[in-house]
Write a protein that holds these residues in place. Structure first.
Motif, mmCIF file in Angstrom:
data_model
loop_
_atom_site.group_PDB
_atom_site.id
_atom_site.type_symbol
_atom_site.label_atom_id
_atom_site.label_comp_id
_atom_site.label_asym_id
_atom_site.label_seq_id
_atom_site.Cartn_x
_atom_site.Cartn_y
_atom_site.Cartn_z
ATOM 1 N N ALA A 106 182.379 92.900 51.196
ATOM 2 C CA ALA A 106 182.110 93.614 49.940
ATOM 3 C C ALA A 106 183.314 93.552 49.021
ATOM 4 O O ALA A 106 184.457 93.493 49.478
ATOM 5 C CB ALA A 106 181.769 95.073 50.224
ATOM 6 N N MET A 107 183.035 93.591 47.744
ATOM 7 C CA MET A 107 184.084 93.820 46.754
ATOM 8 C C MET A 107 184.347 95.324 46.735
ATOM 9 O O MET A 107 183.454 96.119 47.011
ATOM 10 C CB MET A 107 183.631 93.365 45.358
ATOM 11 C CG MET A 107 183.357 91.877 45.236
ATOM 12 S SD MET A 107 184.756 90.810 45.631
ATOM 13 C CE MET A 107 185.909 91.197 44.332
ATOM 14 N N THR A 108 185.573 95.699 46.425
ATOM 15 C CA THR A 108 185.887 97.121 46.351
ATOM 16 C C THR A 108 185.100 97.767 45.206
ATOM 17 O O THR A 108 184.581 97.078 44.327
ATOM 18 C CB THR A 108 187.398 97.348 46.174
ATOM 19 O OG1 THR A 108 187.854 96.655 45.019
ATOM 20 C CG2 THR A 108 188.159 96.905 47.410
ATOM 21 N N VAL B 30 189.231 96.535 59.687
ATOM 22 C CA VAL B 30 188.941 96.488 58.255
ATOM 23 C C VAL B 30 190.023 95.607 57.643
ATOM 24 O O VAL B 30 191.215 95.906 57.728
ATOM 25 C CB VAL B 30 188.944 97.893 57.616
ATOM 26 C CG1 VAL B 30 188.690 97.790 56.121
ATOM 27 C CG2 VAL B 30 187.895 98.783 58.284
ATOM 28 N N ILE B 31 189.576 94.499 57.053
ATOM 29 C CA ILE B 31 190.478 93.474 56.531
ATOM 30 C C ILE B 31 190.366 93.462 55.012
ATOM 31 O O ILE B 31 189.270 93.549 54.461
ATOM 32 C CB ILE B 31 190.110 92.099 57.118
ATOM 33 C CG1 ILE B 31 190.168 92.160 58.653
ATOM 34 C CG2 ILE B 31 191.004 90.997 56.565
ATOM 35 C CD1 ILE B 31 189.561 90.968 59.358
ATOM 36 N N LEU B 32 191.495 93.336 54.347
ATOM 37 C CA LEU B 32 191.539 93.340 52.887
ATOM 38 C C LEU B 32 192.198 92.072 52.394
ATOM 39 O O LEU B 32 193.196 91.614 52.958
ATOM 40 C CB LEU B 32 192.336 94.558 52.389
ATOM 41 C CG LEU B 32 192.565 94.666 50.888
ATOM 42 C CD1 LEU B 32 191.240 94.890 50.150
ATOM 43 C CD2 LEU B 32 193.549 95.786 50.586
ATOM 44 N N ILE C 247 184.942 94.377 59.002
ATOM 45 C CA ILE C 247 184.622 94.682 57.611
ATOM 46 C C ILE C 247 185.666 93.966 56.780
ATOM 47 O O ILE C 247 186.871 94.100 57.034
ATOM 48 C CB ILE C 247 184.679 96.200 57.351
ATOM 49 C CG1 ILE C 247 183.571 96.911 58.130
ATOM 50 C CG2 ILE C 247 184.592 96.495 55.855
ATOM 51 C CD1 ILE C 247 183.679 98.435 58.118
ATOM 52 N N VAL C 248 185.214 93.180 55.795
ATOM 53 C CA VAL C 248 186.131 92.450 54.934
ATOM 54 C C VAL C 248 185.925 92.939 53.510
ATOM 55 O O VAL C 248 184.842 92.799 52.941
ATOM 56 C CB VAL C 248 185.911 90.923 55.021
ATOM 57 C CG1 VAL C 248 186.864 90.186 54.083
ATOM 58 C CG2 VAL C 248 186.083 90.439 56.458
ATOM 59 N N LEU D 152 191.830 84.042 57.812
ATOM 60 C CA LEU D 152 190.784 85.029 58.100
ATOM 61 C C LEU D 152 189.854 84.514 59.192
ATOM 62 O O LEU D 152 189.535 85.236 60.138
ATOM 63 C CB LEU D 152 189.994 85.372 56.838
ATOM 64 C CG LEU D 152 188.805 86.302 57.031
ATOM 65 C CD1 LEU D 152 189.235 87.660 57.583
ATOM 66 C CD2 LEU D 152 188.051 86.467 55.711
ATOM 67 N N LYS D 153 189.429 83.270 59.075
ATOM 68 C CA LYS D 153 188.546 82.681 60.092
ATOM 69 C C LYS D 153 189.215 82.706 61.460
ATOM 70 O O LYS D 153 188.590 83.073 62.462
ATOM 71 C CB LYS D 153 188.167 81.248 59.717
ATOM 72 C CG LYS D 153 187.301 80.566 60.737
ATOM 73 C CD LYS D 153 187.032 79.126 60.371
ATOM 74 C CE LYS D 153 186.302 78.425 61.496
ATOM 75 N NZ LYS D 153 186.250 76.990 61.318
#
Length: 142
Positions: A7-9, A85-87, A56-57, A120-121
């Protein structure tokens, strides 16, 4: 368990990077539940709680992610979310970068910050590897 909630913030309407990441993760074999732009954190956690979620990204391009993740730790606890939770993305506004911004994100409940699709992968594949290792039950001789 390869679902990723992406999701976008909440204040961010930029979706090009989000869509590119969705395609990259999908082509890498992950099931991507993309919530799109301007996604409230509660919606992200509601989705993650519906079925097993690998991670969650959250993505930010407008630089307001710090404000958008207020309450993240509380939502993790409320929904019993234990996945990382990754940003990633543009994490601050303008040329002035806050010195301790990464620390602020980690304190707020972000587990990892990365802006590289390949990294990320690799992280997600490591999570899968560790998950399966921990799911293996020792055999007991009778």
């Amino acid at each position: 368990m390869k679902q990723i909630v992406l999701a976008m913030t909440e204040s961010d309407a930029h979706v090009v990077g989000n869509k590119l990441l969705e395609v990259f993760l999908d082509e890498s074999g992950f099931i991507v539940n993309n919530r799109g732009a301007c996604t409230p954190l509660r919606e992200v956690f509601e989705e993650a709680a519906k079925k097993p979620t690998l991670a969650i990204v959250l993505c930010s391009q407008n630089g307001h992610a710090r404000e958008d993740i207020d309450g993240l730790k509380e939502l993790k606890a409320e929904y019993f979310i234990y996945c990382p939770v990754i940003l990633g993305g543009n994490l601050s506004v303008g040329a002035n970068k806050v010195d301790n911004l990464h620390e602020q994100f980690l304190t707020a409940g972000i587990d990892l910050i990365t802006c590289d699709f390949t990294e990320l992968k690799a992280v997600l594949e490591d999570i899968i590897s560790v998950s399966y290792t921990h799911l293996t039950l020792p055999t007991k001789r009778i």
